[in-house]
Design a protein around this motif. Structure first.
Motif, PDB file in Angstrom:
ATOM      1  N   UNK A  88      16.842  69.088  70.684  1.00 36.23           N
ATOM      2  CA  UNK A  88      17.096  70.247  71.530  1.00 36.23           C
ATOM      3  C   UNK A  88      16.412  71.487  70.964  1.00 36.23           C
ATOM      4  N   UNK A  89      16.337  71.590  69.627  1.00 35.83           N
ATOM      5  CA  UNK A  89      15.769  72.759  68.972  1.00 35.83           C
ATOM      6  C   UNK A  89      14.470  72.375  68.271  1.00 35.83           C
ATOM      7  N   UNK A  90      13.530  73.284  68.311  1.00 36.84           N
ATOM      8  CA  UNK A  90      12.244  73.060  67.672  1.00 36.84           C
ATOM      9  C   UNK A  90      12.350  73.357  66.170  1.00 36.84           C
ATOM     10  N   UNK A  91      11.443  72.796  65.364  1.00 37.43           N
ATOM     11  CA  UNK A  91      11.451  73.130  63.926  1.00 37.43           C
ATOM     12  C   UNK A  91      11.307  74.625  63.663  1.00 37.43           C
ATOM     13  N   UNK A  92      10.589  75.345  64.552  1.00 38.18           N
ATOM     14  CA  UNK A  92      10.437  76.782  64.371  1.00 38.18           C
ATOM     15  C   UNK A  92      11.773  77.498  64.531  1.00 38.18           C
ATOM     16  N   UNK A  93      12.586  77.075  65.499  1.00 37.14           N
ATOM     17  CA  UNK A  93      13.897  77.693  65.680  1.00 37.14           C
ATOM     18  C   UNK A  93      14.793  77.436  64.474  1.00 37.14           C
ATOM     19  N   UNK A  94      14.745  76.237  63.935  1.00 35.97           N
ATOM     20  CA  UNK A  94      15.544  75.911  62.753  1.00 35.97           C
ATOM     21  C   UNK A  94      15.108  76.776  61.571  1.00 35.97           C
ATOM     22  N   UNK A  95      13.792  76.928  61.390  1.00 35.86           N
ATOM     23  CA  UNK A  95      13.277  77.734  60.285  1.00 35.86           C
ATOM     24  C   UNK A  95      13.666  79.204  60.443  1.00 35.86           C
ATOM     25  N   UNK A  96      13.673  79.715  61.685  1.00 36.11           N
ATOM     26  CA  UNK A  96      14.039  81.113  61.903  1.00 36.11           C
ATOM     27  C   UNK A  96      15.509  81.362  61.588  1.00 36.11           C
ATOM     28  N   UNK A  97      16.374  80.423  61.902  1.00 35.84           N
ATOM     29  CA  UNK A  97      17.797  80.569  61.577  1.00 35.84           C
ATOM     30  C   UNK A  97      18.001  80.518  60.069  1.00 35.84           C
ATOM     31  N   UNK A  98      17.293  79.632  59.386  1.00 38.13           N
ATOM     32  CA  UNK A  98      17.401  79.566  57.923  1.00 38.13           C
ATOM     33  C   UNK A  98      16.874  80.842  57.285  1.00 38.13           C
ATOM     34  N   UNK A  99      15.784  81.386  57.838  1.00 39.38           N
ATOM     35  CA  UNK A  99      15.253  82.637  57.307  1.00 39.38           C
ATOM     36  C   UNK A  99      16.236  83.780  57.507  1.00 39.38           C
TER      37      UNK A  99
END
Length: 289
Positions: A67-78
């Protein structure tokens, strides 16, 4: 596989289907005895006939598309690696629900749950809701002072190993200890009975505990005082230095903090005047608070 205690239930059922078939039973009878659908029995008999034991395992599936792209996951972690104040959020530290809400507000994702954010952070062992206190170094001589203390812990002084009759003592005070006196005696434990401590107690005021820890012998000496100060600290020193092996030791190093009871060169001179074989060592200064 059909009767193993550690076999998965689905693999056990499929193996039992094959064993029933090996005994010459029909598909209909196997389905009836095992409570399975007829098509299920046909499937696993056919798979075993074609592939053997590997055929009883589940086939690889592509699964649900992410459902979520790797970019979205990275932005939340950032976002989790930044202080909330940098984002204008009135929080001291992030929580998973707050991170999920902030990610939605920023347009990183249309919606993301707190459990999903928690799973993402767990992948990189990120825990922004935890914190650890630390003290910023302000002493300009921090390295030299810290090196002296650490060297003593390693049994070295000014580059020379300590002799067998040289000792290192670390001393400190614990203030505001509540002295409580139980109103009734404590009952010793007995058969099928834990020790019983009476709940009611009387207050005996606040005391200070002064302790001296022999670093290399792992021995603690101490006593209580009504308050801290120069005299109570010297009482602790007298208690320790009047006993062997410190009384006849070549040198006894006293590592103390920069508290008012033993601060500065005056305290070091006072200690040496009372006990010539005692040497006071101060660690780096720390800011108040």
């Amino acid at each position: 596989m059909a009767y193993g205690h550690k076999t998965e239930h689905r693999l056990r059922v499929r193996a039992q289907v094959v064993l029933h078939a090996a005994r010459g039973r029909s598909n209909a009878r196997i389905a009836q005895e095992m409570g399975l659908h007829l098509d299920t029995v046909r499937r696993w008999r056919g798979r075993f006939a074609e592939q053997g034991l590997p055929g009883l395992k589940d086939r690889q599936r592509c699964g649900r598309p992410p459902v979520f792209t790797p970019l979205q996951v990275a932005e939340v972690k950032a976002l989790a690696c930044r202080l909330p104040a940098e984002s204008g959020v009135p929080l001291s530290r992030w929580s998973c629900p707050e991170l999920a809400y902030e990610a939605t507000q920023r347009g990183i994702a249309a919606f993301v749950s707190a459990s999903t954010v928690r799973r993402w952070l767990a992948d990189d062992a990120l825990k922004p809701w935890q914190h650890r206190s630390w003290i910023f170094i302000t002493d300009p001589d921090f390295r030299a002072k810290a090196q002296r203390v650490l060297a003593l812990y390693a049994r070295t002084w000014q580059g020379t190993p300590l002799d067998a009759d040289e000792y290192v003592i670390s001393a400190d005070e614990k203030t505001s200890i509540q002295a409580r006196c139980r109103c009734h005696p404590t009952l010793a434990p007995g058969q099928a009975r834990a020790m019983r401590v009476n709940h009611t107690y009387g207050r005996g005021g606040a005391l200070a505990y002064l302790a001296a820890f022999d670093v290399h012998r792992s021995k603690v000496s101490g006593h209580t005082e009504p308050r801290t100060g120069i005299d109570p600290f010297m009482n602790l020193v007298t208690q320790v230095m009047s006993l062997e092996p410190y009384k006849s030791a070549k040198r006894v190093f006293w590592i103390v903090d920069n508290g008012s009871s033993h601060r500065g060169q005056k305290a070091a001179d006072r200690l040496t005047a009372a006990f010539p074989n005692a040497v006071m060592v101060h660690p780096p200064c720390t800011p108040p608070g």
